[in-house]
Design an enzyme around this catalytic site. Structure first.
Site, PDB file in Angstrom:
ATOM      1  N   SER A  14      21.970  51.843  61.398  1.00 11.21           N
ATOM      2  CA  SER A  14      22.390  52.672  60.262  1.00 11.21           C
ATOM      3  C   SER A  14      23.820  53.173  60.439  1.00 11.21           C
ATOM      4  CB  SER A  14      21.438  53.864  60.096  1.00 11.21           C
ATOM      5  OG  SER A  14      20.126  53.427  59.821  1.00 11.21           O
ATOM      6  N   CYS A  23      15.064  58.166  66.954  1.00 15.04           N
ATOM      7  CA  CYS A  23      15.049  57.346  65.740  1.00 15.04           C
ATOM      8  C   CYS A  23      14.473  55.960  65.969  1.00 15.04           C
ATOM      9  CB  CYS A  23      16.462  57.240  65.159  1.00 15.04           C
ATOM     10  SG  CYS A  23      16.577  56.193  63.686  1.00 15.04           S
ATOM     11  N   HIS A  36      23.112  59.528  65.298  1.00 14.22           N
ATOM     12  CA  HIS A  36      21.915  60.326  64.995  1.00 14.22           C
ATOM     13  C   HIS A  36      20.762  60.051  65.955  1.00 14.22           C
ATOM     14  CE1 HIS A  36      21.386  56.534  62.776  1.00 14.22           C
ATOM     15  NE2 HIS A  36      20.090  56.716  62.976  1.00 14.22           N
ATOM     16  N   HIS A  60      25.920  50.456  59.264  1.00 11.05           N
ATOM     17  CA  HIS A  60      25.859  50.329  57.808  1.00 11.05           C
ATOM     18  C   HIS A  60      26.811  51.320  57.133  1.00 11.05           C
ATOM     19  CE1 HIS A  60      22.793  47.462  58.189  1.00 11.05           C
ATOM     20  NE2 HIS A  60      21.742  48.255  58.225  1.00 11.05           N
ATOM     21  N   CYS A 112      22.665  53.110  66.381  1.00 14.69           N
ATOM     22  CA  CYS A 112      21.652  52.573  65.475  1.00 14.69           C
ATOM     23  C   CYS A 112      22.320  51.705  64.421  1.00 14.69           C
ATOM     24  CB  CYS A 112      20.889  53.719  64.817  1.00 14.69           C
ATOM     25  SG  CYS A 112      19.588  53.199  63.671  1.00 14.69           S
TER      26      CYS A 112
END
Length: 335
Positions: free
Chosen positions: A9, A135, A28, A12, A7
């Site tokens: 994220s 997600c 995740h 990031h 993902c």
């Protein structure tokens, strides 16, 4: 853990945009098989196929008990400590504590999770595909069908045509939107975006005027629904200013860098526009993700189309390179 998506994220965290205690095991968007359970666990058993959710559903807190709430107060995403609820980590490396990410940590062969973060999946579900139902897919799809409640015949604008943005497009299409305008600076994503249902593809760098003005010119009065799926303050403002001043709904999905501040003229809202956020598509995870898996198995939702690469776990760094290069359209899976 059988499979995990990569993902934005996760990236990031690596680039420092999302601060996290390190060293940590990232990931995740996972799916796997229960190896063993602790005392008191009753909703899953060894051998069950499960999806590993970063957003828990304890079914006891204020948010879980509220009809519209899905941000469980036992989450570890907004101010992550990287530990279990008892204050410990179940991961170590050479005697050193290794932190957990968002209560999941799926970039590993085995992980330890609380029962309220584990979602039982259909026994026949292909884990290498449904892992992104943890997600990315519900975040985008649910933003359209749950948060915005896109209406038939409406005009939608999606800022960002990556994995989450692609799921937004599929949600808008499923809800009956007649026009879907996709915006991205990477024109390599346009062909697949059109296959998903985007009717107009725009690269902001090809225009001399702000993209929100381009949207106004194209639609006359602004879009009915706009979605921000990139995580930058500039695109959030552009998305807000692109929707109709009287009844437009702007949904923020992208995760901005830590300590970002969103500033805009309040008159944009006084005229009737709605600005709202959406977390995981407003789905209550343990209640709703099994329904999404069932819809996937019945071919009611197209999860497979947003998966562009499947790599073995040892090539995880290649997966991140593909993500950063912008050469891929949507989700990447590791197995």
């Amino acid at each position: 853990v059988i499979a995990s998506g990569i993902c934005g994220s996760d990236n990031h965290i690596l680039d420092g945009s999302i601060p996290l205690h390190l060293p940590a095991i990232l990931g995740h968007e996972g799916a796997g098989i229960v190896e063993s359970i602790g005392e008191g666990v009753s909703t899953v058993k060894p051998g069950d196929k499960v999806i590993l959710s970063a957003l828990p559903q304890c079914r006891e807190c204020d948010s879980c008990l509220h009809e519209k709430g899905n941000c469980c107060l036992k989450e570890d995403m907004f101010s992550p400590v990287g530990l279990m609820l008892d204050g410990t980590s179940r991961f170590t490396c050479r005697g050193r504590k290794v932190y957990n990410i968002f209560g999941t940590s799926t970039f590993t062969e085995y992980t330890v999770m609380h029962e309220f973060s584990v979602v039982k999946a259909d026994d026949d579900a292909p884990l290498e595909n449904v892992c992104i139902l943890a997600c990315g897919f519900p975040t985008g799809y649910g933003a359209a069908v749950n948060a915005a409640q896109v209406t038939p015949g409406s005009t939608c604008v999606v800022f960002g045509l990556g994995g989450v943005g692609s799921a937004v497009v599929l949600g808008c299409k499923a809800a009956g939107a007649s026009r879907i305008i996709g915006i991205d600076i990477n024109e390599g994503k346009f062909e697949k975006a059109k296959a998903f249902g985007v009717t107009d593809c725009l690269n902001p760098r090809n225009f001399k005027k702000p993209i929100q003005q381009v949207i106004m010119d194209m639609t006359g009065f602004g879009a009915d629904f706009t979605f921000e799926a990139t995580g930058t303050i500039e695109t959030m403002i552009a998305a807000l200013e692109s929707c109709n001043m009287s009844y437009g709904v702007c949904v923020i999905i992208g995760v901005p860098p830590a300590k970002s501040q969103l500033s805009f003229d309040p008159l944009l809202l006084l005229s009737g526009r709605v600005l709202r956020g959406s977390l995981l598509g407003e789905y209550k995870t343990r209640d709703c993700i099994p329904v999404l898996v069932d819809d996937y198995m019945k071919k009611k939702i197209d999860v497979d189309s947003v998966i562009t690469h499947k790599l073995p776990f040892v090539e995880i760094n290649k997966g991140f390179e593909l993500l950063r290069s912008g050469k891929w359209c949507s989700m990447i899976e590791l197995s």
